[in-house]
Structure formats: C-alpha cells, structure tokens
Design an enzyme around this catalytic site. Sequence first.
Site, short mmCIF file in Angstrom:
data_model
loop_
_atom_site.label_atom_id
_atom_site.label_comp_id
_atom_site.label_asym_id
_atom_site.label_seq_id
_atom_site.Cartn_x
_atom_site.Cartn_y
_atom_site.Cartn_z
N THR A 90 -5.64 -1.22 6.69
CA THR A 90 -5.83 -2.93 6.82
C THR A 90 -7.10 -3.15 7.22
O THR A 90 -7.53 -4.33 6.99
CB THR A 90 -4.78 -3.07 8.19
N ARG A 130 6.91 -7.59 2.25
CA ARG A 130 7.67 -7.12 3.58
C ARG A 130 8.38 -8.46 4.26
O ARG A 130 9.66 -8.34 4.57
CB ARG A 130 6.81 -6.29 4.45
N LYS A 165 1.06 -1.08 -0.09
CA LYS A 165 0.02 -0.07 0.03
C LYS A 165 1.02 1.19 -0.16
O LYS A 165 0.69 2.25 -0.75
CB LYS A 165 -0.90 0.10 1.30
N THR A 166 1.88 1.21 0.97
CA THR A 166 2.62 2.34 0.98
C THR A 166 3.50 2.62 -0.31
O THR A 166 3.82 3.49 -0.91
CB THR A 166 3.66 2.44 2.20
N ASP A 204 -1.35 6.89 6.23
CA ASP A 204 -1.31 5.35 6.64
C ASP A 204 -2.37 5.26 7.88
O ASP A 204 -2.74 6.14 8.56
CB ASP A 204 -0.02 5.14 6.93
P1 ADP Z 1 2.02 -1.87 3.32
O1 ADP Z 1 2.07 -0.39 3.22
O2 ADP Z 1 0.87 -2.61 2.54
O3 ADP Z 1 2.21 -2.21 4.66
P2 ADP Z 1 4.58 -1.54 2.02
O4 ADP Z 1 4.12 -0.90 0.69
O5 ADP Z 1 5.39 -0.99 3.17
O6 ADP Z 1 3.39 -2.56 2.47
O7 ADP Z 1 5.38 -3.01 1.34
C1 ADP Z 1 6.50 -3.54 2.24
C2 ADP Z 1 7.87 -3.75 1.35
O8 ADP Z 1 7.51 -4.71 0.54
C3 ADP Z 1 8.11 -2.46 0.55
O9 ADP Z 1 9.33 -1.93 1.08
C4 ADP Z 1 8.70 -3.02 -0.70
O10 ADP Z 1 10.15 -3.08 -0.53
C5 ADP Z 1 8.08 -4.39 -0.82
N1 ADP Z 1 7.16 -4.51 -1.82
C6 ADP Z 1 5.76 -4.40 -1.49
N2 ADP Z 1 4.76 -4.69 -2.72
C7 ADP Z 1 5.97 -4.83 -3.71
C8 ADP Z 1 5.88 -5.17 -5.15
N3 ADP Z 1 4.54 -5.27 -5.88
N4 ADP Z 1 6.55 -5.10 -5.83
C9 ADP Z 1 8.18 -5.34 -5.26
N5 ADP Z 1 8.39 -4.83 -3.92
C10 ADP Z 1 7.17 -4.90 -2.98
#
Ligand code: ADP
Length: 347
Positions: free
Chosen positions: A163, A222, A69-70, A114
């Site tokens: 989430t 992650r 998401k981030t 977030d």
């Molecule tokens: P969320 O915000 O959903 O908790 P993040 O965007 O922080 O998740 O993702 C966690 C890590 O996973 C990111 O830093 C990135 O390195 C990796 N990541 C997430 N999605 C992808 C993707 N589709 N392709 C490559 N790396 C990804």
Amino acid sequence: MPREKVITTMPADDGDDRKVDAALRPKLLKEVIGQRKVAERLEVAVAGCKKLKEPLGHILFDGPPGLGKTTFATVLPNELGTTIQMTSGPALAKPADMLPFLTNLDEGSILFIDEIHRMPRIVEEFIYPAMEDFRVDIVLGEGMSARTISMQLKPFTLIGATTRSGMLSGPMRDRFKIHEHLEFYSVEELAKIVTVNAAKLNTPITPGAAHELAHRSRGTPRVANARLYWARSYAAARHDGSITEDVARAALDMAEVDRDGLDRNDRKYLETLIDVFGGGPTGVEALAATMNLATDTLSDEIELYLLREQYIVRSPRGRVATPRGFGVLGKVPPKPKAEDPQPGLFE
Ligand code: ADP
C-alpha cells in the site's frame, strides 16, 4: 487444474472481510472486473513467458487496500498452471524465515509477499540474489568460523504487494520487472462486481440495488463485497431475501454508511479534523491520536479515499479539510485568511 499448495504465514483469523474476500475472489484474469489495462498487460506477460518457457518476471502491485492486489496474485498461478505460497512482510523478521518458502518452490511457481514494504532490510537484502540469480547465500556459524554457502533455487516469480510503494527501497523496487498500480474503481465497475457476486451467493438483486451498494462502497471491491454481505443478511432478516433498491438503502442506512458512501470512520476523521483542529492543517499523527486509531490505518485505509474524493488535501503543514469536506458534514468552511496556504497548490 493447477495443484493447490498454499503455505501461509498470515494469521488465520484475519477478520470477516478476508473470509468474504477468499470466497468471492475471481479465479482467472478474464473474471477480474475493471483494471482492464493491468489485466491485459498481465495476459501478455503470461502468454509471453509460456511461449518463451521462462518464469514470469517478478511483479510489484501497489495501491490502497482492497483493490485487488492479492486477487491478481492468486489469479496468476491459475493462468500459469502453477502453485503459490503466500506470506507477508511482517511475518519475515529474519532471513531464516524465508527459507521454508524458498526451499518449497516449484519450478516457475509464485511466492507472494503481502505488505512487502514492512519486510526488514536484512531480509530484503537476503532475497536480492534470489530475485536476480535464483540463489541465496546462507551464512553458517559465527565469528571467525562463519562461512557462506550458496544455495541454488528453482526459478520462480516473486509477487510483492504494497500500500506504500514509497516505503520500498530503490534497489528492491528496481528488481521487479513489472510494476502495476491499482486505482479506485468506478461505480459501474463496482456495480458489476456486486451483481456477479450476488449471483455467486444465490441472492437476487436489482440493478438499482447493485448501483446503490456500489455508489456507497468507497471505490473499493472489498468494501462492495462487505456491503453486499450486509445487505444480503438484512434482506433475509427483514424481507424476503431479495435485495431491492429500497432494501439496499435501508441496510446501508442501518450500517451508518451515509448517502455519500462515507462510513463512521470517514465521518469521524472529518469531524476530528474540522471540529477539533478547525479544518487543519494538522499532522496525521495528531489526528490518529485524537481518534485513537493507528496512524497506518488512518493513512492507508481512511485518508486515501478522502483524498481521492477531495474531502481533504495534503499540504506541507498537514491535512486540510476542503470546502467539500466541510459541506459533507453540513458545515460552512471559514473564510480563508490572507496568510493561509492554498491547499491545492501543495499536493
Ligand atoms: P488487496 O490485496 O488489494 O487488499 P484483494 O485482492 O484482497 O485486495 O481484494 C479484495 C476483494 O475484492 C477480493 O476478494 C475480491 O473478491 C474483490 N476484488 C478485488 N478486485 C476485484 C476485481 N477487479 N474484480 C472482482 N473482484 C475483485
């Protein structure tokens, strides 16, 4: 290159995983692996708003933690050539906490919130006019002498991540023009992410090792990144720095990630549900209290994967371990009694 302006109210010490995340995060939509339909729709939305010379519509991303998401939110300013400010729901206790972000907006820039479901209702209502008309109403003074002034904002895009989209109010949800739900990743997609990130870290890795790490990463990028970091340390400490399949396996065994990819918390959850509560049904609060963990951690970080892999199911009376859940601990499920609920029917 877009200008860098990142104002963040997220705690600086956000854990090792977050630091790993920032280093390995893709920079452009085409670098994002998996979630292709989401990425394609965002590509269209970006191209459309550029042609129409309008700000990108507000976007809501929902899905379990660590799925990107981030990442999507931080890729979009690069695609648009704009800036991003980042904050989170719990940091916005009152409307005034929003003001620094709103006054700092550049035309067409992005404000990322977030955990937007944890924003208080009073802040939510304060930003409705900002989302709709790029305006906020500020109350000055108190009581009889209070007056409201309207402040015009630069057009911007709000990106929310949650989430728990179910915890967002209907009016808030309706103000987002684009809703994207992120799903768990396949082993192949995670193996690709591991391979790309190993190259970024100058770490040799075999395809078999990338697959092994991916298979044991709970469908979550992650987690895959954290497993890769660990395997890299292990390979450097105990071997020649290259991650082979044997090295990956030994590293994950040492980290107590089992061959099914379950980690200590996953197993503890299943052991508590099965050994303490006889396999359920039992409420999530009782499980959390027994495991000495926060209920949110249990429902957001542990359960979603166990549910997806059908180790447990949700029933109206609480969580129930499935035969697969018993099986992964090497246990035999009890014979169902006639009055027992049929778990699958209540999902
Ligand atoms: P969320 O915000 O959903 O908790 P993040 O965007 O922080 O998740 O993702 C966690 C890590 O996973 C990111 O830093 C990135 O390195 C990796 N990541 C997430 N999605 C992808 C993707 N589709 N392709 C490559 N790396 C990804």
